[in-house]
Design a protein around this motif. Sequence first.
Motif, PDB file in Angstrom:
ATOM      1  N   GLN B 214     -21.817 -49.634   9.338  1.00  0.00           N
ATOM      2  CA  GLN B 214     -22.536 -48.550   8.683  1.00  0.00           C
ATOM      3  C   GLN B 214     -23.999 -48.582   9.069  1.00  0.00           C
ATOM      4  N   GLU B 220     -29.322 -46.448   0.607  1.00  0.00           N
ATOM      5  CA  GLU B 220     -28.063 -45.771   0.937  1.00  0.00           C
ATOM      6  C   GLU B 220     -26.922 -46.772   1.024  1.00  0.00           C
ATOM      7  N   LEU B 221     -27.222 -47.866   1.690  1.00  0.00           N
ATOM      8  CA  LEU B 221     -26.163 -48.868   1.845  1.00  0.00           C
ATOM      9  C   LEU B 221     -25.814 -49.501   0.503  1.00  0.00           C
ATOM     10  N   PRO B 225     -21.997 -47.777  -0.045  1.00  0.00           N
ATOM     11  CA  PRO B 225     -21.408 -48.529   1.063  1.00  0.00           C
ATOM     12  C   PRO B 225     -20.179 -47.804   1.587  1.00  0.00           C
ATOM     13  N   VAL B 230     -19.263 -53.655   3.838  1.00  0.00           N
ATOM     14  CA  VAL B 230     -20.680 -53.376   3.614  1.00  0.00           C
ATOM     15  C   VAL B 230     -21.029 -53.606   2.148  1.00  0.00           C
ATOM     16  N   ILE B 234     -24.056 -56.216   1.416  1.00  0.00           N
ATOM     17  CA  ILE B 234     -25.369 -55.791   0.929  1.00  0.00           C
ATOM     18  C   ILE B 234     -25.421 -55.998  -0.576  1.00  0.00           C
TER      19      ILE B 234
END
Lengths: 304, 381, 274
Positions: B214, B220-221, B225, B230, B234
């Motif tokens: 990604q 955003e992450l 996700p 992801v 994160i």
Amino acid sequence: MSTTQTSAGRRSRASGLPGAGNAGFYANLPSIGVLLLWSVVPLGMTLWFCFRRYNLMAPERNGFDGLGNFRYLLSDPGLGMAVWNTVLLLGAVLVITVGLGTLLAVLFDQEFFGRGLARVLLLAPFFVMPTVSALLWKDMMLQPDNGVLAFLWRSFGFRPVDWFGRLPLLSIIVIVSWQWLPFAVLTLLTAVQSLDAERIEAARMDGAGPIALFRYILWPHLGRAVSATVMIETIFLLGVFAEIYVTTAGGPGFASTNLSFLIYRYVLMEYDIGGAAVASLLAIFLANLLALFLMRSFARNLDT
Amino acid sequence: MAQVELRQVRKSYGGDEIIRGVDLMLRDRELTVFVGPSGCGKSTLLRLIAGLEEITSGDVLIDGERVNEVPPSKRGLALVFQSYALYPHMTVAENMSFSLKLAGVGKAERERKVMEAARILHLEALLTRRPKDLSGGQRQRVAIGRAIVRHPKVFLFDEPLSNLDAALRVRMRLELTRLHRELEATMIYVTHDQVEAMTMADRIVVLQGGQVEQVGSPMELYNHPANQFVAGFIGSPRMNFLEAKAKENGEGETELVIGGSTATAPARLGVDLTGTGDAVTLGIRPEHVQVVSSGGLPTRVQGVEHLGSESYLHLATIAGEPLTVRVNGQTEVRPEQTVEVAFDPRFVHIFDRNGASLRRADDPSSSPAKPVGIGPGVSVV
Amino acid sequence: MISHATWRKMWMTALGWAASLVVAFPVFWMVLTSFKTETEAISRVPHLLFAPTLGNYRAIGAQARYLRFAWNSVVVAMGSTLLALLFAVPSAYSMAFHPTRRTRGTLLWMLSTKMMPPVGALVPVYLIFRDTGLLDTRTGLVVVDALANLPIVVWMLYTFFKDVPREVLEAGRMDGASALREIVDLLMPLSLPGIASTSLLAVILAWNEAFWSLTLTAAKAAPLTAFIASFSSPEGLFYAKLSAASTMAIAPILILGWASQKQLVRGLTFGAVK
Ligand SMILES: Nc1ncnc2c1ncn2[C@@H]1O[C@H](COP(=O)(O)OP(=O)(O)OP(=O)(O)O)[C@@H](O)[C@H]1O
Ligand SMILES: [Mg+2]
């Protein structure tokens, strides 16, 4: 999919590696080139001369000789002796140096007074040039009248031995072993010292005595060093020459002639290039046979 | 103006494909962070951009120009190595001016540029020292200085802070972001530390197994996700994942049955679960779980970590699945106790069997969702 | 009361010193003999106590011949070492920092060329030298010694170069260094100790090389190995002078060798033993 991928890969390789990649690769070529010349040209010429009649004393009788040189060489009583002596010399020196070397390596791994100095003294023979060590042994150690060994023999009531007359090959073996023992000690000592002390302690805790320690811990650990030692010594021992040249000159008869000396004799004493070429071929063959075997075991121990 | 573009970049060593078709557009003046677990190919990707490795297939473009065959020094990039790779036999000043010397820059000009870099990095007093006489942080700064003097179009950093201690790492992190602003440079920064990624990045590229998982801004992450990998990578501590079964409850609503829990949890999550089969994974971050007095999902406390400002409860559901919850630093909860927890539905993520995130109608970052959720597992906010 | 450990240490001291004295004895004896008169030297009962004389050294040093041999040795040892380095440094750099699938094979092949005994090449080399006028020239010996030592020099450098972190060279490449600059400005300064001990080994090997010196040189270009060999002829039976000449011939190498023993193991075993 996979085909487009490989073709793309090939394309970018063909257009050159980025950075110093190209130069980095080509930097190896000069060495490869000269070594290739150094090994291929002599081999090619040797092969050529094998089938030629060619004596430097009578260059006009130069010509194709079929298998004449081979026949001549095979009928030479010296050949069998030379091969046998070469193998015997190699084997004996390897056994002596690696065997004694291991013992001395273990000894010099122990703490003792003046160890550093004693080790330096022990190394001395390795740095002595072969002609010096040969003459040193011939004229001062093994000389039957006034040599040191003769004196020792006499002081114990024995008759001094005429080493080079009666035991020429053994004498050569003694000299060469003396030269190479320090190298074996040094290599094996380095290896012994790299053995993790905790591993020995762990084995002790497991109840291993000195013999078991040597057999199961130390000897396997030395494998790499032994294989390297054997290989290097073999490289140099196959070419032993000066030691024979200045002591026995290959004699009496062929008793201390090895292949190196036989070839030398053909070239520079009989000027028989054809005969020498065939003997060289044999020497190369023998060396490669050994090399094949040794390199394989060495390569296994190698981390490139 | 400097942007880097990768098109279907692949790299194989022998038969192993390490980078497996990466497409990326790294924008001008952004600090892009490559993040991913060890061995995922971050360094390799960076070295492909730098030109230190040959690309097996695909293209690298810098400012729109294909540079596959351009040697590293001609690409206008500077690389800061994880090991610093300073020239040990040169002084700090010589280290920094080596590239200028090779480029044939005059002595006066070299000195000026080195002084300028030294000023930015507070290295003025160290210029005559050799690398072995410097501390880790100072070496790091010299390595950066070596990059700065060249005025590169793009700075590449390969885990530049991983050899520093924690305190220094925080300081250098700030310093690097300051540098990024000051130099208005395009930077690519490799790390496996997601905290570094979150705090420094304009955009993050998450890599796994040689592929891009990604690309997006840190938030955003964090919020969206794209997949379970992801989501798990994160955020710290990691997002919790619980096996769940999705069901229609007959009223047009989706119910999630959390494994082991006897209760069902009807939640208006705004997710269309039809056709996903019944097995999904529910993801919820520790900071989005609340301990409730009753009506929640029953769990057992396995352990409590007190960090002072906050505490983490390590729980286990009845099915034995682990669950971490962030609570007040002064919490009185003790191990072996039983507590009930509820999830804020706005922050519940749902992943299908393959780990892909099922997009949701409401955005957690936007308006607070309708306070929904009745019964265990869903709190009323 | 002497502890077990002390006993052990004393035993080890006795054994260790006995071993090293026995091994070093011939060299020691030779040095001793070099200070004797010729009559003392050939005495049937070895003289340990005698009035040392420098006469032998004076006699040897006074020979113009000796100086020429010594000079040949110096030139050949240095020359062949430099020549071998010139080829080996790029080669080792290439294999250490730009390895390919064939690098390992190449390294082993280089080693295998060393496996061929020098006599295998004697006939062709002798004839080529004869036809190109290289027989009995220092140039010829320099070339042959360099070639003979090249595989070992490459290997030894290779193992030392492997210790240089490749990132430093890569940093250089990023900074715009060509392969040549990488080698000259970065690699060589960084591996200076390794290059030094490699050179030392090459010098030792060339200094002590006997086969090619005995077969390819005569009066003009012969180095000390060949000079010493000339003492083996019946008219050269002067043990004290032989000892003095030998002592002078081996002294420099003995010192160099002792100074570099640790590196030597590593180099001669091609990095297999460190
Ligand atoms: N020269 C090489 N030859 C073969 N495989 C390699 C080579 N360089 C890297 N690899 C492999 O490529 C993969 C990715 O390596 P890379 O160094 O890019 O990982 P990374 O993401 O930087 O990991 P880390 O966080 O540990 O630095 C690894 O599995 C590694 O073993
Ligand atoms: Mg990495």
